[in-house]
Scaffold this active site. Structure first.
Site, PDB file in Angstrom:
ATOM      1  N   THR A   7       1.017  -1.331   0.052  1.00 35.66           N
ATOM      2  CA  THR A   7      -0.109   0.092   0.066  1.00 35.66           C
ATOM      3  C   THR A   7       0.926   1.349   0.076  1.00 35.66           C
ATOM      4  O   THR A   7       2.139   1.281   0.341  1.00 35.66           O
ATOM      5  CB  THR A   7      -1.081  -0.264   1.316  1.00 35.66           C
ATOM      6  OG1 THR A   7      -1.901   1.067   1.147  1.00 35.66           O
ATOM      7  CG2 THR A   7       0.037   0.107   2.572  1.00 35.66           C
ATOM      8  N   ASN A   8       0.447   2.428  -0.510  1.00 38.00           N
ATOM      9  CA  ASN A   8       0.919   3.621  -0.058  1.00 38.00           C
ATOM     10  C   ASN A   8      -0.024   4.484   0.777  1.00 38.00           C
ATOM     11  O   ASN A   8       0.414   5.616   0.646  1.00 38.00           O
ATOM     12  CB  ASN A   8       1.233   4.581  -1.732  1.00 38.00           C
ATOM     13  CG  ASN A   8       2.596   3.779  -2.344  1.00 38.00           C
ATOM     14  OD1 ASN A   8       3.401   3.418  -1.349  1.00 38.00           O
ATOM     15  ND2 ASN A   8       2.557   3.666  -3.462  1.00 38.00           N
ATOM     16  N   ASN A   9      -1.026   3.931   1.143  1.00 37.31           N
ATOM     17  CA  ASN A   9      -1.852   4.720   2.008  1.00 37.31           C
ATOM     18  C   ASN A   9      -1.112   5.065   3.400  1.00 37.31           C
ATOM     19  O   ASN A   9      -0.961   3.995   4.217  1.00 37.31           O
ATOM     20  CB  ASN A   9      -3.006   3.858   1.860  1.00 37.31           C
ATOM     21  CG  ASN A   9      -4.158   4.710   3.046  1.00 37.31           C
ATOM     22  OD1 ASN A   9      -3.905   5.145   3.942  1.00 37.31           O
ATOM     23  ND2 ASN A   9      -5.456   4.407   2.573  1.00 37.31           N
ATOM     24  N   ASP A  68      -7.511  -6.267   1.715  1.00 36.73           N
ATOM     25  CA  ASP A  68      -8.714  -5.722   0.890  1.00 36.73           C
ATOM     26  C   ASP A  68      -9.850  -5.545   1.814  1.00 36.73           C
ATOM     27  O   ASP A  68      -9.981  -6.643   2.634  1.00 36.73           O
ATOM     28  CB  ASP A  68      -8.941  -6.688  -0.280  1.00 36.73           C
ATOM     29  CG  ASP A  68      -9.717  -5.858  -1.454  1.00 36.73           C
ATOM     30  OD1 ASP A  68      -9.625  -4.746  -1.488  1.00 36.73           O
ATOM     31  OD2 ASP A  68     -10.495  -6.506  -2.215  1.00 36.73           O
ATOM     32  N   PHE A 148     -13.253   7.858   7.152  1.00 38.61           N
ATOM     33  CA  PHE A 148     -13.471   8.090   5.449  1.00 38.61           C
ATOM     34  C   PHE A 148     -14.505   6.914   4.984  1.00 38.61           C
ATOM     35  O   PHE A 148     -15.163   6.195   5.815  1.00 38.61           O
ATOM     36  CB  PHE A 148     -11.848   7.803   4.877  1.00 38.61           C
ATOM     37  CG  PHE A 148     -11.447   6.506   5.071  1.00 38.61           C
ATOM     38  CD1 PHE A 148     -11.079   5.942   6.061  1.00 38.61           C
ATOM     39  CD2 PHE A 148     -11.534   5.508   3.911  1.00 38.61           C
ATOM     40  CE1 PHE A 148     -10.638   4.438   6.573  1.00 38.61           C
ATOM     41  CE2 PHE A 148     -11.242   4.171   4.214  1.00 38.61           C
ATOM     42  CZ  PHE A 148     -10.658   3.541   5.267  1.00 38.61           C
ATOM     43  N   LYS A 171     -12.166   3.820  16.652  1.00 39.04           N
ATOM     44  CA  LYS A 171     -12.557   3.126  15.464  1.00 39.04           C
ATOM     45  C   LYS A 171     -11.269   1.937  15.439  1.00 39.04           C
ATOM     46  O   LYS A 171     -11.259   0.961  14.974  1.00 39.04           O
ATOM     47  CB  LYS A 171     -12.428   3.903  14.373  1.00 39.04           C
ATOM     48  CG  LYS A 171     -12.942   3.061  13.151  1.00 39.04           C
ATOM     49  CD  LYS A 171     -12.444   4.066  11.669  1.00 39.04           C
ATOM     50  CE  LYS A 171     -12.722   2.984  10.490  1.00 39.04           C
ATOM     51  NZ  LYS A 171     -12.253   3.760   9.389  1.00 39.04           N
TER      52      LYS A 171
END
Ligand code: IMP
Length: 191
Positions: A7-9, A68, A148, A171
């Protein structure tokens, strides 16, 4: 041990590295100079997580994992599921996605839903899957502004606020992703 998280998140990287701790040197796609938009063409969360992890392992030869996530709504036959990001169209607009969910549930009494995350790990060529699920329900309208994606319309079981009202501190302790990452972390401690 070095482990690539496919990931690049930045938000996900921080969340994961906080849970995995210092024993794992976590690398992002950027760190290994991978700028490919890895295809997510499978029709299950497991399939997509594996596709991403296999792409990295086969092309870079480094141990890695990928995730995912999908929102599964009981009254909609578990839709949007694997198509959560692009439920209302290819531009992946979260507002349009939420409106589509609210619209499709307008006449439905059953509002049960769950977030499900699947992590695929490839370690020395062997594949492992870890799953995290949080049950809850879809609210009648958007509530809150943190987080988000579908956060403003998802209320986890045992709470009277949506993820977007609860905020990231709560969360990130109870979420689908946190549960899956904790399972990965527990597994890595055993090897
Ligand atoms: P991804 O697999 O993490 O990229 O998630 C796919 C899609 O699921 C995202 O684009 C969001 O629409 C939705 N999603 C994933 N995780 C969350 C979450 O924690 N809250 C709300 N929506 C999420």
């Amino acid at each position: 041990m070095k482990l690539v998280f496919a990931t690049n998140n930045q938000h996900k990287l921080e969340e994961v590295s906080a849970i995995l701790g210092n024993s794992i040197e976590l690398l992002s796609l950027k760190d290994i100079n991978c700028d490919t938009d890895i295809p997510e063409t499978a029709d299950t969360l497991e399939g997509n997580a594996l596709l991403k992890a296999q792409y990295i392992y086969n092309n870079f030869g480094i141990n890695c994992f990928a995730d995912d996530t999908g929102l599964e709504i009981e009254a909609l036959n578990n839709e949007p599921g694997v198509y959560s990001a692009r439920y209302a169209g290819e531009n992946k607009n979260p507002e349009a996605n939420m409106l589509k969910v609210l619209d499709n549930l307008r006449e439905k009494e059953n509002r049960k839903a769950r977030f499900r995350t699947v992590i695929a790990l490839i370690l020395n060529g062997k594949e492992y899957l870890f799953e995290g699920i949080i049950n809850g329900k879809i609210t009648n309208s958007k509530q809150g502004s943190a987080g988000f994606g579908y956060d403003p319309i998802f209320m986890p079981e045992g709470y009277n606020e949506t993820f977007a009202e609860l905020g990231n501190n709560i969360k990130n302790k109870i979420s689908h992703r946190a549960l899956a990452i904790n399972k990965l972390s527990d597994f890595l401690k055993t090897i």
